[in-house]
Design an enzyme around this catalytic site. Structure first.
Site, PDB file in Angstrom:
ATOM      1  N   TYR A 108       0.827  -1.213   0.000  1.00 64.46           N
ATOM      2  CA  TYR A 108       0.000   0.000   0.000  1.00 64.46           C
ATOM      3  C   TYR A 108       0.861   1.264   0.000  1.00 64.46           C
ATOM      4  O   TYR A 108       1.870   1.331   0.688  1.00 64.46           O
ATOM      5  CB  TYR A 108      -0.910   0.034   1.241  1.00 64.46           C
ATOM      6  N   TRP A 110       1.167   5.623  -1.832  1.00 67.93           N
ATOM      7  CA  TRP A 110       0.906   6.540  -2.942  1.00 67.93           C
ATOM      8  C   TRP A 110       1.986   6.493  -4.017  1.00 67.93           C
ATOM      9  O   TRP A 110       1.814   7.053  -5.075  1.00 67.93           O
ATOM     10  CB  TRP A 110       0.784   7.969  -2.404  1.00 67.93           C
TER      11      TRP A 110
HETATM   12  N1  LIG Z   1      -2.298   8.793  12.025  1.00 66.23           N
HETATM   13  C1  LIG Z   1      -2.688   8.806  10.756  1.00 66.23           C
HETATM   14  N2  LIG Z   1      -2.086   7.999   9.872  1.00 66.23           N
HETATM   15  C2  LIG Z   1      -2.463   8.013   8.582  1.00 66.23           C
HETATM   16  C3  LIG Z   1      -3.483   8.871   8.142  1.00 66.23           C
HETATM   17  C4  LIG Z   1      -4.112   9.713   9.098  1.00 66.23           C
HETATM   18  O1  LIG Z   1      -5.037  10.476   8.801  1.00 66.23           O
HETATM   19  N3  LIG Z   1      -3.678   9.664  10.385  1.00 66.23           N
HETATM   20  N4  LIG Z   1      -3.844   8.887   6.817  1.00 66.23           N
HETATM   21  C5  LIG Z   1      -3.591   7.692   6.051  1.00 66.23           C
HETATM   22  C6  LIG Z   1      -3.767   7.904   4.606  1.00 66.23           C
HETATM   23  S1  LIG Z   1      -5.254   8.566   4.130  1.00 66.23           S
HETATM   24  C7  LIG Z   1      -2.853   7.514   3.681  1.00 66.23           C
HETATM   25  S2  LIG Z   1      -3.266   7.595   2.029  1.00 66.23           S
HETATM   26  C8  LIG Z   1      -1.558   6.946   4.069  1.00 66.23           C
HETATM   27  C9  LIG Z   1      -0.404   7.370   3.134  1.00 66.23           C
HETATM   28  O2  LIG Z   1       0.675   6.531   3.329  1.00 66.23           O
HETATM   29  P1  LIG Z   1       1.772   6.276   2.181  1.00 66.23           P
HETATM   30  O3  LIG Z   1       1.150   6.392   0.845  1.00 66.23           O
HETATM   31  O4  LIG Z   1       2.470   5.027   2.514  1.00 66.23           O
HETATM   32  O5  LIG Z   1       2.734   7.522   2.414  1.00 66.23           O
HETATM   33  P2  LIG Z   1       3.817   8.176   1.449  1.00 66.23           P
HETATM   34  O6  LIG Z   1       4.717   8.952   2.334  1.00 66.23           O
HETATM   35  O7  LIG Z   1       3.159   8.905   0.348  1.00 66.23           O
HETATM   36  O8  LIG Z   1       4.600   6.913   0.901  1.00 66.23           O
HETATM   37  C10 LIG Z   1       4.893   6.696  -0.430  1.00 66.23           C
HETATM   38  C11 LIG Z   1       6.290   6.135  -0.540  1.00 66.23           C
HETATM   39  O9  LIG Z   1       6.557   5.808  -1.892  1.00 66.23           O
HETATM   40  C12 LIG Z   1       7.881   6.208  -2.206  1.00 66.23           C
HETATM   41  N5  LIG Z   1       7.989   6.407  -3.665  1.00 66.23           N
HETATM   42  C13 LIG Z   1       7.715   7.531  -4.370  1.00 66.23           C
HETATM   43  N6  LIG Z   1       7.947   7.325  -5.667  1.00 66.23           N
HETATM   44  C14 LIG Z   1       8.362   6.055  -5.805  1.00 66.23           C
HETATM   45  C15 LIG Z   1       8.765   5.247  -6.922  1.00 66.23           C
HETATM   46  O10 LIG Z   1       8.746   5.665  -8.065  1.00 66.23           O
HETATM   47  N7  LIG Z   1       9.137   3.971  -6.659  1.00 66.23           N
HETATM   48  C16 LIG Z   1       9.149   3.450  -5.416  1.00 66.23           C
HETATM   49  N8  LIG Z   1       9.538   2.197  -5.259  1.00 66.23           N
HETATM   50  N9  LIG Z   1       8.792   4.186  -4.347  1.00 66.23           N
HETATM   51  C17 LIG Z   1       8.393   5.463  -4.538  1.00 66.23           C
HETATM   52  C18 LIG Z   1       8.057   7.489  -1.427  1.00 66.23           C
HETATM   53  O11 LIG Z   1       9.447   7.803  -1.300  1.00 66.23           O
HETATM   54  C19 LIG Z   1       7.354   7.148  -0.121  1.00 66.23           C
HETATM   55  O12 LIG Z   1       8.228   6.559   0.794  1.00 66.23           O
HETATM   56  O13 LIG Z   1      -1.257   7.334   5.427  1.00 66.23           O
HETATM   57  C20 LIG Z   1      -2.289   6.963   6.337  1.00 66.23           C
HETATM   58  N10 LIG Z   1      -1.838   7.188   7.695  1.00 66.23           N
HETATM   59  N1  LIG Z   2      -1.108  18.775   1.826  1.00 68.53           N
HETATM   60  C1  LIG Z   2      -1.570  17.521   1.840  1.00 68.53           C
HETATM   61  N2  LIG Z   2      -2.805  17.261   1.382  1.00 68.53           N
HETATM   62  C2  LIG Z   2      -3.299  15.993   1.422  1.00 68.53           C
HETATM   63  C3  LIG Z   2      -2.510  14.913   1.894  1.00 68.53           C
HETATM   64  C4  LIG Z   2      -1.208  15.218   2.397  1.00 68.53           C
HETATM   65  O1  LIG Z   2      -0.473  14.339   2.869  1.00 68.53           O
HETATM   66  N3  LIG Z   2      -0.782  16.523   2.347  1.00 68.53           N
HETATM   67  N4  LIG Z   2      -3.006  13.626   1.877  1.00 68.53           N
HETATM   68  C5  LIG Z   2      -4.130  13.344   0.973  1.00 68.53           C
HETATM   69  C6  LIG Z   2      -4.797  12.078   1.311  1.00 68.53           C
HETATM   70  S1  LIG Z   2      -3.998  10.618   0.976  1.00 68.53           S
HETATM   71  C7  LIG Z   2      -6.042  12.018   1.835  1.00 68.53           C
HETATM   72  S2  LIG Z   2      -6.787  10.517   2.113  1.00 68.53           S
HETATM   73  C8  LIG Z   2      -6.791  13.233   2.157  1.00 68.53           C
HETATM   74  C9  LIG Z   2      -7.466  13.095   3.524  1.00 68.53           C
HETATM   75  O2  LIG Z   2      -8.393  14.068   3.702  1.00 68.53           O
HETATM   76  P1  LIG Z   2      -9.103  14.231   5.140  1.00 68.53           P
HETATM   77  O3  LIG Z   2      -9.341  12.915   5.725  1.00 68.53           O
HETATM   78  O4  LIG Z   2     -10.259  15.117   4.946  1.00 68.53           O
HETATM   79  O5  LIG Z   2      -7.929  14.989   5.918  1.00 68.53           O
HETATM   80  P2  LIG Z   2      -7.563  15.237   7.446  1.00 68.53           P
HETATM   81  O6  LIG Z   2      -6.553  16.312   7.403  1.00 68.53           O
HETATM   82  O7  LIG Z   2      -7.216  13.967   8.111  1.00 68.53           O
HETATM   83  O8  LIG Z   2      -8.904  15.730   8.112  1.00 68.53           O
HETATM   84  C10 LIG Z   2      -9.570  16.914   7.747  1.00 68.53           C
HETATM   85  C11 LIG Z   2     -10.053  17.605   8.982  1.00 68.53           C
HETATM   86  O9  LIG Z   2     -11.037  16.810   9.642  1.00 68.53           O
HETATM   87  C12 LIG Z   2     -11.079  17.223  11.004  1.00 68.53           C
HETATM   88  N5  LIG Z   2     -11.540  16.100  11.820  1.00 68.53           N
HETATM   89  C13 LIG Z   2     -10.825  15.033  12.218  1.00 68.53           C
HETATM   90  N6  LIG Z   2     -11.589  14.209  12.962  1.00 68.53           N
HETATM   91  C14 LIG Z   2     -12.814  14.778  13.037  1.00 68.53           C
HETATM   92  C15 LIG Z   2     -14.054  14.409  13.660  1.00 68.53           C
HETATM   93  O10 LIG Z   2     -14.182  13.370  14.302  1.00 68.53           O
HETATM   94  N7  LIG Z   2     -15.101  15.246  13.463  1.00 68.53           N
HETATM   95  C16 LIG Z   2     -15.014  16.399  12.755  1.00 68.53           C
HETATM   96  N8  LIG Z   2     -16.092  17.119  12.593  1.00 68.53           N
HETATM   97  N9  LIG Z   2     -13.859  16.783  12.185  1.00 68.53           N
HETATM   98  C17 LIG Z   2     -12.778  15.977  12.310  1.00 68.53           C
HETATM   99  C18 LIG Z   2      -9.679  17.630  11.371  1.00 68.53           C
HETATM  100  O11 LIG Z   2      -9.706  18.797  12.157  1.00 68.53           O
HETATM  101  C19 LIG Z   2      -8.982  17.788  10.032  1.00 68.53           C
HETATM  102  O12 LIG Z   2      -8.342  19.022   9.860  1.00 68.53           O
HETATM  103  O13 LIG Z   2      -5.928  14.351   2.188  1.00 68.53           O
HETATM  104  C20 LIG Z   2      -5.160  14.470   0.988  1.00 68.53           C
HETATM  105  N10 LIG Z   2      -4.545  15.772   0.968  1.00 68.53           N
HETATM  106 MO   LIG Z   3      -5.168   8.882   1.840  1.00 66.71          MO
END
Ligand SMILES: Nc1nc2c(c(=O)[nH]1)N[C@H]1C(S)=C(S)[C@@H](COP(=O)(O)OP(=O)(O)OC[C@H]3O[C@@H](n4cnc5c(=O)[nH]c(N)nc54)[C@H](O)[C@@H]3O)O[C@H]1N2
Ligand SMILES: Nc1nc2c(c(=O)[nH]1)N[C@H]1C(S)=C(S)[C@@H](COP(=O)(O)OP(=O)(O)OC[C@H]3O[C@@H](n4cnc5c(=O)[nH]c(N)nc54)[C@H](O)[C@@H]3O)O[C@H]1N2
Ligand SMILES: [Mo]
Length: 762
Positions: A108, A110
């Site tokens: 898993y 991005w």
């Molecule tokens: N506590 C908490 N944890 C969360 C979340 C949260 O809200 N709270 N959000 C979750 C969500 S929504 C998501 S999507 C995940 C994201 O979690 P990840 O998608 O695992 O996070 P990234 O840091 O984007 O990791 C992508 C990795 O791919 C590597 N990469 C980039 N390009 C390439 C390439 O061309 N080849 C290879 N082999 N590698 C490459 C990058 O260097 C990086 O290490 O985190 C989750 N974790």
């Molecule tokens: N710059 C930047 N943008 C991103 C990403 C990133 O790594 N960097 N990651 C991307 C990815 S993979 C994803 S999945 C999306 C995720 O998108 P979201 O899940 O929407 O992102 P979050 O920042 O986790 O949460 C948005 C807001 O929800 C509020 N929130 C959290 N818990 C609760 C709750 O229980 N109730 C209410 N009412 N509010 C709450 C928090 O205050 C937070 O600021 O973002 C994407 N956008």
């Molecule tokens: Mo995500």
């Protein structure tokens, strides 16, 4: 004239300035009205000391350690032939002794933009070509919703697909209730690469419209400052209770839209009986919801009445369902929208995620660019993504997931390319123990991430600027040529070529490559895209012209689009893909799971780790871990742009001034955040726009484990809960987390995350 060299990332397209074979700078894509400065990190990071210079093998593993020192050892450089022989040898050994289900290749993450060199897709394609693997389904973003929402709505389009357009909302709606707000920081990114950041335009349009916006969130700044929005401060994880009370009030006061309910839904009576306390003796009224949410009962009643008869759009951030019982809030919102009666009316109804990612609510470009297929997985086992630590720790255990049973196979080998589980997973001290269980861990990465530091064999991968690709997203107007700007850095190789050579060693080269190299596949991808555009009477040039132009712009589609409009107009002709063809406010298939947590309609279940829990006496702050504003997850963490948002190289944790005062913490003080699972360090920032009792620490800091408990850095996931949202969705529940915070006066431990791990001689 020299061609402009272009590339793209999940945070936007850019042009490259290359001098003497070095990437010296980038300029934004000329059509991007609001590029993010994060693109500048490319020039800095491609040659950063954190690049993995060569293939490396963990010394202990070479000497026979099968995991005990994983994450603490030094690494020995080997040449590519040796590295690939070792990897192929391990895959062959595990496959023949234990079967391919013992290979965990969910991988898993991005990875990078660019549809051909998408590392996770390529990992799956390669592992399928050699006989399959144990995979992962759903995602971290909205896994809970993705799993169960199809039972209620027929599909999961309301979370990620093409949502009701901003134009429609701004022109037609009277009110927009935004649970979790519309935080602008999240609009930096879309997966796959894209041409335009349009959110400031949408926001301006919203501000100039007559739409009343209500930001329902623990954090005022979840709606951008300077724009008019009312703020309803709510306790984290309690939104479902508020929505249930709003619905209960509508019914109690006869304000519901009976005709729409009859036409569009099934099962309301069972839900209304529950709201009225028929099944459990508890009426889900405003007083009840005040006790849970902290929102005054009077305000709840006033809000409910103010919605009746108005044109309402309901939205919620994806974060709301990344919590224990996170399924319920989305189900409850769909039911409230149905009770208000406007599902399918222009700009009204519900849709999730406007504030979660760029381009939701854009016109329906449906840009048809896609990469390689992964092929069929003969093993046929896949876990819900966020159960990864359980999988590794508990082979043979059976869990329930979305109405089925799943038994964890015994994993011997882990292969990860394009993701960073030591960023994304919860309870990292536990994940670290889990990662010590398999015999072999292989990680393919451009950078020395926390995950690479927990691998036995580390294969250096290129970044997009070192190869050719095509990027784009269905929600954006641009198909983007991604030119190779510079030669591969160090000994890094493209994921595609690494897998092709491994497949060769495992007699599967043809199945993986189909006889094509990078250039061959880019032509195939473009030709497919061009043909799909042609079917829509959109003329696109041939490959050479596209490559020279550097991008293709899909013409503007008609802007007006509202989800469920056809269904509303003709519920029988345009049935939903649910069992009843209607929105299932009561779902017989969920009820039939005989899960004591799921009566079959939306239900309030206390999320266990929240401000109403007994545990809050010990850990009195609810920790939210939002997406980081200055990077994508852990990507580019070491860049200047990301580090400028840190203090002493630690993340900023936001606290309410009263909570800080009670703990003797001042603005700018270093603090230690802790609970029973772990602890980390951060720098306090005080903000009275945060609900007291809540703390916010963005994700994406490197993991620098000290002693199995403390992280010397600020990785929020040492603190978070590693438990599925419920047996229904089994999604990530990171947002259900209680902590305590104290001032940290000691000397800051040295950080190891900004330099490679110890690299020794063989
Ligand atoms: N506590 C908490 N944890 C969360 C979340 C949260 O809200 N709270 N959000 C979750 C969500 S929504 C998501 S999507 C995940 C994201 O979690 P990840 O998608 O695992 O996070 P990234 O840091 O984007 O990791 C992508 C990795 O791919 C590597 N990469 C980039 N390009 C390439 C390439 O061309 N080849 C290879 N082999 N590698 C490459 C990058 O260097 C990086 O290490 O985190 C989750 N974790
Ligand atoms: N710059 C930047 N943008 C991103 C990403 C990133 O790594 N960097 N990651 C991307 C990815 S993979 C994803 S999945 C999306 C995720 O998108 P979201 O899940 O929407 O992102 P979050 O920042 O986790 O949460 C948005 C807001 O929800 C509020 N929130 C959290 N818990 C609760 C709750 O229980 N109730 C209410 N009412 N509010 C709450 C928090 O205050 C937070 O600021 O973002 C994407 N956008
Ligand atoms: Mo995500």
């Amino acid at each position: 004239m020299a061609r402009i060299l272009r590339s793209a990332s999940h945070w936007g397209a850019f042009r490259m300035q290359v001098e003497d074979g070095r990437l010296v700078g980038v300029q934004p894509f000329e059509h991007d009205p609001h590029p993010t400065p994060l693109i500048e990190a490319w020039a800095e990071m491609v040659t950063s000391p954190l690049r993995i210079a060569a293939p490396f093998v963990r010394r202990g593993w070479l000497n026979g350690d099968r995991g005990a020192k994983r994450g603490e050892d030094d690494y020995v450089a080997v040449d590519w032939d040796k590295a690939l022989d070792l990897v192929a040898g391990e895959l062959g050994r595990v496959s023949s002794h234990h079967g391919n289900q013992a290979i965990f290749g969910g991988s898993y993450g991005w990875s990078s933009a660019g549809r051909l060199h998408h590392a996770r897709t390529l990992t799956h394609r390669f592992l399928n070509a050699i006989g399959g693997f144990t995979g992962q389904v759903t995602n971290y973003s909205y896994g809970a919703a993705m799993a169960f929402l199809p039972r209620v709505l027929g599909n999961a389009e309301a979370i990620g697909a093409l949502l009701t357009g901003w134009d429609e909302i701004c022109t037609n709606a009277d009110v927009m209730l935004a649970f979790g707000g519309i935080p602008e920081k999240n609009w930096e990114v879309i997966s796959g690469g894209f041409g335009r950041h349009l959110y400031p335009e949408h926001l301006r349009q919203l501000a100039e419209s007559r739409v009343r916006v209500v930001n329902i969130s623990p954090f005022r700044r979840d709606f951008p400052e300077g724009y008019p929005a009312e703020w309803v401060a709510i306790r984290p994880n309690t939104d479902a209770a508020l929505v249930m009370a709003l619905t209960q009030i509508l019914f109690a006061e006869g304000l519901e839209d009976t005709a729409a309910i009859d036409r569009l839904t099934v099962g309301f009576p069972a839900y209304v009986a529950y709201l009225n306390g028929k099944s459990d003796g508890v009426v889900k009224d405003a007083a009840w919801a005040e006790g849970i949410t902290g929102v005054p009962a009077q305000a709840i009643v006033a809000l409910a009445r103010s919605l009746a008869g108005k044109k309402v759009m309901l939205t919620a951030a994806w974060s709301l369902q990344r919590a224990r019982h996170g399924e319920q809030i989305y189900w409850a919102i769909a039911a409230l929208a149905a009770a208000l009666g406007q599902i399918g009316q222009p700009g009204c109804g519900f849709a999730f995620g406007y504030g979660s990612i760029n381009a939701l609510g854009n016109p329906r470009y449906e840009t048809p660019i896609s990469g390689l297929s992964t092929g069929r997985n003969p093993v046929g086992i896949a876990i819900p993504v966020a159960r990864v630590a359980d999988l590794l720790l508990s082979p043979g255990e059976t869990i329930r997931f979305n109405g089925s049973s799943l038994t964890y196979p015994d994993i011997r080998l882990v292969y990860w390319a394009g993701g960073n589980p030591f960023h994304h997973h919860q309870d990292l001290n536990r994940l670290r123990r889990a990662f010590r269980k398999p015999e072999t861990v292989i990680v393919q990465e451009p950078f020395w991430t926390s995950t690479a530091r927990h691998a036995d064999i580390v294969l250096p991968a290129t970044t997009p600027v070192e190869r050719n690709d095509i990027g784009g997203s269905s929600r954006d107007a641009f198909v983007l040529a991604m030119h190779q700007g510079i030669a591969p850095v160090g000994q890094s190789r493209n994921d595609y070529d690494i897998f092709a050579d491994l497949a060769e060693r495992l007699q599967s080269r043809e199945a993986f490559t189909e006889g094509r190299d990078e250039t061959g596949w880019l032509h195939v991808m473009w030709d497919r895209c061009r043909a799909a555009l042609g079917r829509r009477s959109i003329e696109a040039p041939d490959f050479d012209r596209f490559w020279e132009d550097g991008y293709f712009r899909v013409p503007e589609p008609p802007a007006a689009y509202t989800m469920y409009q056809r269904f509303r107009e003709d519920p029988d002709g345009a049935r939903l893909d649910t069992a009843s063809g209607r929105i299932e406010v009561f779902s017989p298939s969920v009820a039939a799971m005989e899960d004591p947590e799921q009566p079959g309609h939306p239900v309030w279940r206390d999320p266990e780790e929240w401000l109403g829990a007994d545990l809050a006496r010990r850990y009195p702050l609810h920790l939210l871990t939002p997406q980081p504003p200055r990077r994508l997850h852990s990507q580019m963490e070491a860049s200047r742009h990301s580090r400028a948002g840190k203090r002493h190289d630690r993340e900023v944790v936001t606290l309410h001034p009263a909570d800080a005062r009670a703990r003797g913490i001042g603005d700018g003080d270093m603090v230690r955040i802790y609970n029973a699972r772990g602890a980390c360090l951060a720098c306090a920032e005080l903000d009275d726009g945060l609900l007291p009792g809540v703390a916010r620490l963005p994700t994406g800091a490197g993991f620098d484990p000290q002693d199995g408990y403390l992280d010397a850095s600020s990785n929020a996931n040492v603190l978070t809960l590693d438990k599925g949202t419920s047996q229904l969705g089994q999604g990530c529940a990171a947002q259900s987390c209680l902590v305590e915070v104290e001032r940290f006066d000691g000397p800051l431990p040295a950080l190891s995350i900004f330099a490679p791990p110890p690299l020794g001689a063989a």
